[in-house]
Scaffold this motif. Structure first.
Motif, PDB file in Angstrom:
ATOM      1  N   GLY A 287      47.225  43.637  45.463  1.00  0.00           N
ATOM      2  CA  GLY A 287      47.470  42.620  44.433  1.00  0.00           C
ATOM      3  C   GLY A 287      48.918  42.177  44.378  1.00  0.00           C
ATOM      4  O   GLY A 287      49.676  42.306  45.333  1.00  0.00           O
TER       5      GLY A 287
ATOM      6  N   GLU B  40      49.556  40.261  47.086  1.00  0.00           N
ATOM      7  CA  GLU B  40      49.232  38.947  46.503  1.00  0.00           C
ATOM      8  C   GLU B  40      50.267  38.475  45.493  1.00  0.00           C
ATOM      9  O   GLU B  40      49.934  38.239  44.331  1.00  0.00           O
TER      10      GLU B  40
ATOM     11  N   ARG C  79      37.112  45.303  44.302  1.00  0.00           N
ATOM     12  CA  ARG C  79      38.273  45.383  43.409  1.00  0.00           C
ATOM     13  C   ARG C  79      38.030  46.498  42.410  1.00  0.00           C
ATOM     14  O   ARG C  79      37.095  46.447  41.610  1.00  0.00           O
TER      15      ARG C  79
HETATM   16  N1  LLP Z   1      46.245  38.891  42.326  1.00  0.00           N
HETATM   17  C1  LLP Z   1      45.378  38.807  41.308  1.00  0.00           C
HETATM   18  C2  LLP Z   1      44.047  39.389  41.458  1.00  0.00           C
HETATM   19  C3  LLP Z   1      45.761  38.173  40.113  1.00  0.00           C
HETATM   20  O1  LLP Z   1      44.902  38.111  39.100  1.00  0.00           O
HETATM   21  C4  LLP Z   1      47.051  37.603  39.998  1.00  0.00           C
HETATM   22  C5  LLP Z   1      47.459  36.916  38.782  1.00  0.00           C
HETATM   23  C6  LLP Z   1      47.920  37.695  41.097  1.00  0.00           C
HETATM   24  C7  LLP Z   1      47.497  38.354  42.249  1.00  0.00           C
HETATM   25  C8  LLP Z   1      49.305  37.129  41.085  1.00  0.00           C
HETATM   26  O2  LLP Z   1      50.091  37.756  40.135  1.00  0.00           O
HETATM   27  P1  LLP Z   1      51.674  37.467  40.071  1.00  0.00           P
HETATM   28  O3  LLP Z   1      52.286  38.040  41.306  1.00  0.00           O
HETATM   29  O4  LLP Z   1      51.843  36.009  39.979  1.00  0.00           O
HETATM   30  O5  LLP Z   1      52.104  38.168  38.832  1.00  0.00           O
HETATM   31  N2  LLP Z   1      49.495  32.700  33.490  1.00  0.00           N
HETATM   32  C9  LLP Z   1      50.168  33.976  33.386  1.00  0.00           C
HETATM   33  C10 LLP Z   1      49.956  34.832  34.605  1.00  0.00           C
HETATM   34  C11 LLP Z   1      48.503  35.043  34.952  1.00  0.00           C
HETATM   35  C12 LLP Z   1      48.338  35.899  36.173  1.00  0.00           C
HETATM   36  C13 LLP Z   1      46.923  35.922  36.625  1.00  0.00           C
HETATM   37  N3  LLP Z   1      46.675  36.688  37.795  1.00  0.00           N
HETATM   38  C14 LLP Z   1      51.644  33.746  33.103  1.00  0.00           C
HETATM   39  O6  LLP Z   1      52.045  32.594  32.980  1.00  0.00           O
HETATM   40  O7  LLP Z   1      52.410  34.703  32.951  1.00  0.00           O
END
Ligand code: LLP
Length: 431
Positions: free
Chosen positions: A244, A281, A154
């Motif tokens: 990601g 992701e 990463r």
């Molecule tokens: N990949 C990695 C390495 C990540 O750290 C995350 C989220 C994702 C994918 C997914 O991201 P998304 O598509 O959901 O934005 N609790 C916070 C969000 C924390 C996100 C942590 N990592 C909130 O409620 O906004």
């Protein structure tokens, strides 16, 4: 189907429904606070995120941390998802949902040796490495199990994702990823000195809730240059590129969700040229809008400056407003003539930070009424706590025109079961 209703939450006349099921009925049947998810909308969102990249046949690895309910994992697995996991606990969930470990990618800055062992034994597809120290540990663990682990490094490309600082991950001052120079050194070490690891890919995730559609395209070149450099310097042929997640959604009226097309346009030709398989992701962009938090009004407390609507839901069900000052729309479940004014929607928790909306120009519901806190399907239930000894809410998945209880409401006995008073038989004195 003629006039098939849009999947998700909409008003049928004056009543808010989940795919046609009236929310007041769900509140009666399952109680409140209650998380309600829409199966059809989860599916639609999964394919909406996948579509711009479809020509590359991407592995869309749903980020389990966003909403890890077994029923949600199962539903997305049936749609063809892969899974991004960050703990031994999430690995256990994926396996419990009947998902083969080869569809899981193990990420996270602090994997313990025990978690690595469990993941290697189960046979996860790939580990995302966040430091040289972690690579050494994984190599040790793999060697002791006589296995070889596929890994991706990463990288931290030091870009500003222009989002909330708690969910920015791609800057030098963040704990995530390996800065580019160190990452190249690490790639060389893996290739030359760590035969238990197979350098299979590169991973990059720069933050969450990103709404500016120029951010992702702007890192494509840096990531590709890194891929080329690694291949040149190590002689390895990389197989996967994991970009990601982080695709922002419209929490507030007037906001627009992230447009993924510019990203896909910038990325796909570069991938093709190098024969790399794409991994994405997404978490929030699949789960957030597919869930709401249903809550009943306990009290309406007039104040001198504003009205406090005291709900039975609080920061223990939905932490995002308290933690990030995040905005969630709050809708009346029954539309009727109601007064309006400046409102704080708060919970019963003894904490000034316990609010779901602050200083909102809003309808003022009456005691006993129901409200829906929208876009709560991601980072909602998963961030719940038992603060103030509040049992965790139940979760319902609406699918196939039916409501399925996919997590029972926690009871006070569930919550106390693991505690004991020293020297007391059965651990507790009273009922
Ligand atoms: N990949 C990695 C390495 C990540 O750290 C995350 C989220 C994702 C994918 C997914 O991201 P998304 O598509 O959901 O934005 N609790 C916070 C969000 C924390 C996100 C942590 N990592 C909130 O409620 O906004």
């Amino acid at each position: 189907m003629p006039n098939a209703p849009k999947p998700g939450f909409s008003y049928d006349g004056k009543t808010l429904t989940a795919d046609g099921l009236p929310l007041p009925k769900l509140a009666e049947r399952f109680g409140t606070p209650l998380y309600v998810y829409s199966g059809p909308l989860l599916r639609e969102n999964f394919h909406r995120v996948r579509r711009p990249f479809a020509s590359a046949d991407p592995m869309v690895a749903y980020s389990v941390k966003a909403n890890s309910n077994l029923a949600v994992l199962d539903l997305l697995h049936r749609e063809g998802a892969w899974f991004d996991i960050v703990s031994g606990g999430e690995l256990k969930r994926v396996l419990k949902a009947g998902i083969p470990a080869e569809r899981a990618i193990f990420a996270g800055v602090g994997k313990s040796a025990e978690e690595m062992r469990a993941a290697l034994r189960a046979g996860v597809m790939e580990f995302n490495l966040e430091s040289e120290q972690e690579a050494e540990r994984l190599a040790d663990v793999a060697r002791s199990l006589r296995r070889r682990a596929d890994v991706a490094i990463r990288i931290n490309p030091n870009v500003d994702a222009r989002t909330h600082k708690y969910i920015t991950t791609g800057k030098t001052e963040n704990k995530f990823g390996v800065p580019l120079k160190r990452a190249l050194r690490l790639a060389r070490r893996i290739a030359e000195e760590m035969p238990a690891l197979n350098l299979a890919g590169v991973h990059c995730h720069i933050g969450s809730q990103i709404l500016d559609s120029s951010i992702h395209p702007n890192v494509v070149a840096a990531v590709m240059a890194f891929v080329d450099e690694v291949e040149r310097e190590t002689g390895a042929k990389l197989e996967t590129l994991n970009f990601g997640g982080g695709y922002g959604i419209a929490y507030e009226r007037g906001q627009k969700p992230l447009d993924l097309r510019p990203f896909a346009r910038a990325l796909l030709p570069e991938l093709k040229r190098r024969g790399l398989r794409l991994i994405l992701e997404p978490g929030r962009s699949i789960a957030a809008a597919a869930g709401l938090l249903l809550s009943r009004v306990e009290y309406v407390k007039p104040g001198d400056a504003k009205t406090f609507v005291i709900l039975d839901a609080s920061m223990t069900e939905l932490l995002r407003p308290a933690l990030y000052r995040a905005h969630h729309e709050i809708l009346p479940v029954e539309k009727r003539a109601m007064p309006s004014g400046l409102v704080d929607f708060v919970g019963p928790v003894c904490e000034t930070g316990d609010f779901l909306a602050l200083d909102r120009e809003s309808f003022i519901p009456s005691e006993g009424g129901l409200v829906a806190v929208m876009d709560a399907g991601a980072y909602g239930f998963v961030m719940a706590s038992n603060y103030n000894t509040r049992p965790m809410a139940a979760e319902v998945l609406v699918d196939g025109g039916e409501a399925h209880l996919v997590r029972k409401r926690q009871t006070l006995n569930d919550l106390l079961r693991l505690e004991s008073i020293p020297g007391v038989r059965d651990g507790a004195k009273g009922a």
